[in-house]
Design a protein around this motif. Structure first.
Motif, PDB file in Angstrom:
ATOM      1  N   ASP A   1       0.851  -1.196   0.000  1.00  0.00           N
ATOM      2  CA  ASP A   1       0.000   0.000   0.000  1.00  0.00           C
ATOM      3  C   ASP A   1       0.883   1.241   0.000  1.00  0.00           C
ATOM      4  OD1 ASP A   1      -2.346   1.574   0.197  1.00  0.00           O
ATOM      5  OD2 ASP A   1      -2.195   1.633   2.381  1.00  0.00           O
ATOM      6  N   HIS A   2       0.322   2.358  -0.441  1.00  0.00           N
ATOM      7  CA  HIS A   2       1.005   3.645  -0.405  1.00  0.00           C
ATOM      8  C   HIS A   2       0.722   4.342   0.923  1.00  0.00           C
ATOM      9  CE1 HIS A   2       0.903   4.055  -5.108  1.00  0.00           C
ATOM     10  NE2 HIS A   2       1.844   3.233  -4.692  1.00  0.00           N
ATOM     11  N   LEU A   3       1.733   4.496   1.753  1.00  0.00           N
ATOM     12  CA  LEU A   3       1.603   5.293   2.970  1.00  0.00           C
ATOM     13  C   LEU A   3       1.741   6.773   2.633  1.00  0.00           C
ATOM     14  CD1 LEU A   3       3.613   3.458   5.764  1.00  0.00           C
ATOM     15  CD2 LEU A   3       1.209   4.090   5.851  1.00  0.00           C
TER      16      LEU A   3
ATOM     17  N   HIS B   1      10.121  -2.785   6.732  1.00  0.00           N
ATOM     18  CA  HIS B   1      11.445  -2.646   6.125  1.00  0.00           C
ATOM     19  C   HIS B   1      11.939  -1.221   6.372  1.00  0.00           C
ATOM     20  CE1 HIS B   1      14.810  -2.742   3.392  1.00  0.00           C
ATOM     21  NE2 HIS B   1      14.585  -4.034   3.146  1.00  0.00           N
ATOM     22  N   PRO B   2      13.106  -1.069   6.962  1.00  0.00           N
ATOM     23  CA  PRO B   2      13.576   0.279   7.338  1.00  0.00           C
ATOM     24  C   PRO B   2      13.807   1.203   6.144  1.00  0.00           C
ATOM     25  CG  PRO B   2      15.307  -1.369   7.668  1.00  0.00           C
ATOM     26  CD  PRO B   2      14.039  -2.124   7.410  1.00  0.00           C
ATOM     27  N   ALA B   3      13.996   0.663   4.953  1.00  0.00           N
ATOM     28  CA  ALA B   3      14.197   1.525   3.782  1.00  0.00           C
ATOM     29  C   ALA B   3      12.979   2.395   3.519  1.00  0.00           C
ATOM     30  CB  ALA B   3      14.518   0.685   2.551  1.00  0.00           C
ATOM     31  N   ASP B   4      11.793   1.904   3.848  1.00  0.00           N
ATOM     32  CA  ASP B   4      10.575   2.667   3.572  1.00  0.00           C
ATOM     33  C   ASP B   4      10.541   3.979   4.350  1.00  0.00           C
ATOM     34  OD1 ASP B   4       9.862   0.591   1.947  1.00  0.00           O
ATOM     35  OD2 ASP B   4       8.313  -0.227   3.273  1.00  0.00           O
TER      36      ASP B   4
ATOM     37  N   GLU C   1       5.463  10.548  -4.129  1.00  0.00           N
ATOM     38  CA  GLU C   1       4.478  11.420  -4.765  1.00  0.00           C
ATOM     39  C   GLU C   1       4.258  12.643  -3.885  1.00  0.00           C
ATOM     40  OE1 GLU C   1       0.210  10.898  -6.955  1.00  0.00           O
ATOM     41  OE2 GLU C   1       0.335  10.066  -4.933  1.00  0.00           O
ATOM     42  N   LEU C   2       4.234  13.813  -4.493  1.00  0.00           N
ATOM     43  CA  LEU C   2       3.885  15.061  -3.819  1.00  0.00           C
ATOM     44  C   LEU C   2       2.571  15.562  -4.390  1.00  0.00           C
ATOM     45  CD1 LEU C   2       7.333  16.916  -4.009  1.00  0.00           C
ATOM     46  CD2 LEU C   2       6.490  15.497  -2.129  1.00  0.00           C
ATOM     47  N   LEU C   3       1.658  15.999  -3.526  1.00  0.00           N
ATOM     48  CA  LEU C   3       0.358  16.507  -3.971  1.00  0.00           C
ATOM     49  C   LEU C   3       0.039  17.782  -3.201  1.00  0.00           C
ATOM     50  CD1 LEU C   3       0.006  13.224  -3.011  1.00  0.00           C
ATOM     51  CD2 LEU C   3      -1.931  13.434  -4.548  1.00  0.00           C
ATOM     52  N   ILE C   4      -0.311  18.849  -3.906  1.00  0.00           N
ATOM     53  CA  ILE C   4      -0.715  20.068  -3.204  1.00  0.00           C
ATOM     54  C   ILE C   4      -2.198  19.977  -2.872  1.00  0.00           C
ATOM     55  CG2 ILE C   4      -1.168  21.352  -5.350  1.00  0.00           C
ATOM     56  CD1 ILE C   4      -0.177  23.880  -3.811  1.00  0.00           C
ATOM     57  N   ASN C   5      -2.519  20.374  -1.646  1.00  0.00           N
ATOM     58  CA  ASN C   5      -3.892  20.277  -1.147  1.00  0.00           C
ATOM     59  C   ASN C   5      -4.413  21.672  -0.827  1.00  0.00           C
ATOM     60  OD1 ASN C   5      -6.257  19.878   0.345  1.00  0.00           O
ATOM     61  ND2 ASN C   5      -5.492  18.000   1.283  1.00  0.00           N
ATOM     62  N   MET C   6      -5.490  22.061  -1.565  1.00  0.00           N
ATOM     63  CA  MET C   6      -6.120  23.383  -1.376  1.00  0.00           C
ATOM     64  C   MET C   6      -7.518  23.247  -0.783  1.00  0.00           C
ATOM     65  SD  MET C   6      -3.990  25.732  -2.686  1.00  0.00           S
ATOM     66  CE  MET C   6      -5.092  27.117  -3.026  1.00  0.00           C
ATOM     67  N   MET C   7      -7.857  22.089  -0.225  1.00  0.00           N
ATOM     68  CA  MET C   7      -9.247  21.816   0.124  1.00  0.00           C
ATOM     69  C   MET C   7      -9.663  22.333   1.497  1.00  0.00           C
ATOM     70  SD  MET C   7     -10.140  20.501  -2.710  1.00  0.00           S
ATOM     71  CE  MET C   7     -11.852  20.291  -2.255  1.00  0.00           C
ATOM     72  N   PHE C   8      -8.730  22.828   2.294  1.00  0.00           N
ATOM     73  CA  PHE C   8      -9.083  23.233   3.651  1.00  0.00           C
ATOM     74  C   PHE C   8      -8.940  24.738   3.836  1.00  0.00           C
ATOM     75  CE2 PHE C   8      -7.740  18.800   3.838  1.00  0.00           C
ATOM     76  CZ  PHE C   8      -8.892  18.231   4.368  1.00  0.00           C
ATOM     77  N   SER C   9      -9.649  25.275   4.784  1.00  0.00           N
ATOM     78  CA  SER C   9      -9.658  26.716   5.041  1.00  0.00           C
ATOM     79  C   SER C   9      -8.515  27.085   5.975  1.00  0.00           C
ATOM     80  CB  SER C   9     -10.994  27.121   5.672  1.00  0.00           C
ATOM     81  OG  SER C   9     -11.045  28.508   5.896  1.00  0.00           O
ATOM     82  N   GLY C  10      -7.780  28.126   5.605  1.00  0.00           N
ATOM     83  CA  GLY C  10      -6.720  28.624   6.468  1.00  0.00           C
ATOM     84  C   GLY C  10      -5.409  27.875   6.368  1.00  0.00           C
TER      85      GLY C  10
ATOM     86  N   VAL D   1       2.661  13.808   0.967  1.00  0.00           N
ATOM     87  CA  VAL D   1       3.851  13.018   0.647  1.00  0.00           C
ATOM     88  C   VAL D   1       3.448  11.548   0.759  1.00  0.00           C
ATOM     89  CG1 VAL D   1       6.251  12.504   1.257  1.00  0.00           C
ATOM     90  CG2 VAL D   1       5.322  14.810   1.644  1.00  0.00           C
ATOM     91  N   ALA D   2       3.746  10.756  -0.279  1.00  0.00           N
ATOM     92  CA  ALA D   2       3.345   9.349  -0.261  1.00  0.00           C
ATOM     93  C   ALA D   2       4.435   8.486  -0.890  1.00  0.00           C
ATOM     94  CB  ALA D   2       2.030   9.153  -1.012  1.00  0.00           C
ATOM     95  N   ILE D   3       4.808   7.416  -0.206  1.00  0.00           N
ATOM     96  CA  ILE D   3       5.790   6.473  -0.729  1.00  0.00           C
ATOM     97  C   ILE D   3       5.108   5.591  -1.769  1.00  0.00           C
ATOM     98  CG2 ILE D   3       5.367   4.807   1.127  1.00  0.00           C
ATOM     99  CD1 ILE D   3       8.360   4.096   0.965  1.00  0.00           C
ATOM    100  N   GLN D   4       5.815   5.300  -2.867  1.00  0.00           N
ATOM    101  CA  GLN D   4       5.199   4.612  -4.005  1.00  0.00           C
ATOM    102  C   GLN D   4       5.593   3.147  -4.152  1.00  0.00           C
ATOM    103  OE1 GLN D   4       2.787   6.490  -6.133  1.00  0.00           O
ATOM    104  NE2 GLN D   4       3.005   7.342  -4.076  1.00  0.00           N
ATOM    105  N   HIS D   5       6.792   2.767  -3.707  1.00  0.00           N
ATOM    106  CA  HIS D   5       7.247   1.382  -3.887  1.00  0.00           C
ATOM    107  C   HIS D   5       7.743   0.818  -2.566  1.00  0.00           C
ATOM    108  CE1 HIS D   5       7.832   2.923  -8.151  1.00  0.00           C
ATOM    109  NE2 HIS D   5       6.925   1.973  -8.251  1.00  0.00           N
TER     110      HIS D   5
END
Length: 682
Positions: free
Chosen positions: A357-359, A507-510, A461-470, A476-480
């Motif tokens: 899974d992607h954390l 696994h500590p690499a994650d 993965e980086l994602l910008i989030n504009m959904m919240f006020s203020g 940030v999400a790990i992919q592999h």
């Protein structure tokens, strides 16, 4: 004259009623009262993203009968929560009866926390409640997947290479470019030639955006992460504004029900049974190496029912329920089944194994600029306009290992640490004693470490989030992940949820990769022009500075990006595989799995696009088999809908010939002709 007017009104209404399959006929396909036939050629377990896609395509053959059995409701009672894109944030169906509300087992490496795993319990499955990102995996990843199954049959494996999946994903979608104002403000780049043009699912962009989206892209560029002008063509790394599953004609969510089912004319050969929980697959007595499914048992209205399968049972119940149903049916690891008193009909150690899974988590800053959250909270006329309500997060970036570790030498040093840790990881981290599962762990580990890490493929993965006020945040999400977990039943009751143990951060690499991702997110937040809109960092905050600080903070903060997979992995059986390249379950004569559980490792992507592609390709394979075409591999790279007379593929973007979108369009044309003729006749 009044008689003519009355007759005109009645006839017009009748024609319109006949010509509106969504408003007048959709419910006829849903067996609300539980009335179904005694048998069907194909029984599809799960009316989610893959299940409805597959059922729609299989039922294009008029001599083929299809039943979909869905545990959840139709979703009609909550259609606004589903259809309005921003409702996924402000009026979410998570934690409601339309959500399975799964929770993982306490995670040893996450401070013993259980992590919430919402999954859609409604027609359309998670495609009806998710964040609507349409992001394809990379060519490198898809070809690596194909290569993993090639040792069993190289010709069949070619059905899952990049060319084949690219064609299948194209076939599923209709792409619409953004308006010029959205394109300019958000910095949208795209190549329409890499997208489908006549498939059932709409992929487009929100009808509203913010200047900070363009600023995010510019900040990424300034930091050294290049923009990607063609992310759908197999090279998905870098920065881009992703497509969303939004129908731009009315700014509504486009998901498997609205795309593949609602536009259809009523089909007498397709039934969809809702509010019905499959309890097990039924098998004829015989060899455990070639069990034949005879039908399905399900529970509805507090009673147990059965329905026969003339040809196949197809599991499309998702990463959680597909392995659960196999285990409840006596197919899976012997120790798991015997521990709950289920007779082992077919021992298959890999069922429920290889879970990945992607954390994810977020870095958050205070902000005084307008955001979607602040406008929504204002209750203004803008806040209730359809174009604004279509706004959902979409700008992302995939960052490779070289960037994360400060250059090629840093990435190489990390890569060496990972490869050196293989044997110790195998001896201590595989959640199974099965030699087959252990070999599968090694195979996935080696693909991740030696093919994906050293490549340009994104690890974060980086994602910008504009959904919240203020506030404005960067996800940030790990992919592999190198951590692999498992899913198993601990009760013989189908109403008890299975144990979900993704073994996060085992696994500590994650956690090392994740820590580097947090640093990159902070760097982007401090880079102009995005930095102008950001104030004080509130999370992790100024007290979290060192590597040790970040890692300790992560243990209490990370959750899921909702992309679980691999529990019915397409791998050789000798590697703990559950399905072969034809999606057939090993040891079962006529059972397939068609959903995200078959992907053997996590993609740098969101699950929507590859799952639609998987289902489209599965339909091609199944229809080709039963229409006498045999191996589809030689023609699998062509796109378009299969011809119901012979199951062969036609040329690129021809799905309007037989697909849901095409039926809808042709039916509309027929209706206009009928109405026109009616008026002249009167």
């Amino acid at each position: 004259m009044r008689l003519v007017e009355s007759l005109t009104t009645v006839l017009t209404f009748s024609v319109l009623a006949a010509c509106n399959p969504i408003g007048f006929s959709a419910s006829k396909r849903f067996a609300y009262d539980g009335t179904v036939s005694d048998s069907y050629d194909f029984i599809v377990i799960g009316g989610g993203q893959a299940g409805l896609t597959l059922a729609s395509r299989l039922s294009e053959d008029s001599n083929t009968t299809v039943l979909v059995i869905e545990a959840g409701d139709s979703g009609d009672a909550v259609k606004d929560s589903i259809n309005i894109p921003s409702s996924t944030y402000y009026n979410s169906l998570t934690k409601s009866s339309y959500d399975w509300q799964y929770v993982t087992a306490p995670q040893t490496h996450l401070s013993n926390r259980g992590v919430s795993w919402p999954r859609g319990k409604v027609l359309g499955g998670s495609s009806a409640i998710n964040g609507m990102y349409s992001v394809r995996p990379s060519e490198i990843e898809v070809n690596a997947w194909s290569g993993m199954i090639a040792s069993d049959d190289n010709s069949l494996a070619s059905m899952w290479n990049w060319d084949s999946m690219f064609a299948a994903m194209d076939k599923s979608e209709t792409f619409t470019a953004p308006s010029e104002s959205i394109k300019d403000m958000a910095g949208v780049q795209y190549n329409a030639n890499s997208r489908g043009s006549s498939g059932p699912v709409h992929v487009s962009y929100p009808g509203y955006t913010f200047p900070q989206i363009g600023d995010f892209n510019e900040a990424l560029n300034a930091a050294g992460i290049s923009s990607n002008s063609d992310s759908a063509s197999g090279k998905n790394w870098g920065a881009f504004v992703a497509n969303s599953y939004i129908n731009p004609t009315n700014w509504t969510r486009s998901y498997s029900r609205s795309a593949y089912i609602d536009p259809l004319l009523p089909r007498s050969n397709l039934n969809i049974l809702i509010n019905s929980v499959v309890t097990r697959i039924l098998f004829a007595s015989g060899s455990s190496d070639n069990l034949t499914a005879t039908g399905v048992e399900y529970s509805a209205n507090s009673a147990t029912h059965t329905v026969k399968a003339n040809k196949e049972v197809i599991l499309s119940a998702g990463t959680i329920a597909s392995p659960q149903i196999l285990q409840l049916s006596g197919v899976g690891p012997r120790d798991v089944l015997e521990s709950v008193g289920i007779t082992v009909l077919s021992e298959l150690p890999g069922v429920g194994q290889h879970l990945q899974d992607h954390l994810s988590t977020t870095v958050v800053w205070e902000s005084s600029v307008d955001t979607a959250g602040s406008i929504h909270a204002s209750g203004s006329s803008t806040a209730t306009s359809p174009d604004f309500e279509s706004y959902v997060n979409s700008a992302i970036a995939y960052v490779n290992a070289s960037f994360l570790f400060g250059g090629d030498s840093g990435a190489a040093a990390f890569h060496q640490q990972v490869t050196d840790a293989l044997e110790s990881s195998v001896s201590s981290l595989v959640p199974s004693s099965s030699s087959e599962v252990i070999e599968g762990y090694k195979a996935i580990y080696n693909i991740t470490a030696n093919t994906l890490f050293p490549s340009e493929v994104g690890q974060i993965e980086l994602l910008i989030n504009m959904m919240f006020s203020g506030s404005i945040s960067i996800g940030v999400a790990i992919q592999h992940p190198l951590s692999q977990g498992r899913l198993y039943i601990n009760s013989s009751s189908p109403l008890d949820p299975p144990v979900i143990d993704p073994n996060y951060f085992s696994h500590p690499a994650d956690i090392t990769v994740f820590r580097q991702g947090i640093k990159v997110a902070r760097m982007i937040g401090a880079t102009a022009p995005l930095s102008v809109s950001l104030g004080t960092e509130t999370s992790p905050g100024s007290n979290v500075v060192t590597d040790e600080d970040i890692e300790a903070w992560l243990l209490g903060q990370v959750g899921t990006e909702y992309h679980p997979g691999s529990t019915c992995a397409m791998l050789p059986k000798s590697q703990g595989g559950v399905v072969n390249a034809n999606l057939q379950v090993y040891g079962l004569a006529n059972v397939r799995v068609v959903d995200a559980s078959v992907f053997p490792f996590s993609f740098t992507a969101h699950l929507g696009a590859p799952t639609y592609g998987l289902a489209e390709q599965a339909a091609n394979i199944i229809r080709a088999h039963y229409n006498g075409l045999g191996n589809l591999a030689s023609s699998s790279s062509s796109s378009g809908s299969s011809d119901s007379s012979n199951g062969s593929n036609s040329s690129k973007n021809s799905s309007n010939d037989n697909g849901a979108a095409g039926l809808s369009a042709s039916w509309v044309s027929m209706c206009f002709v009928a109405i026109f003729t009616l008026w002249f006749a009167l």
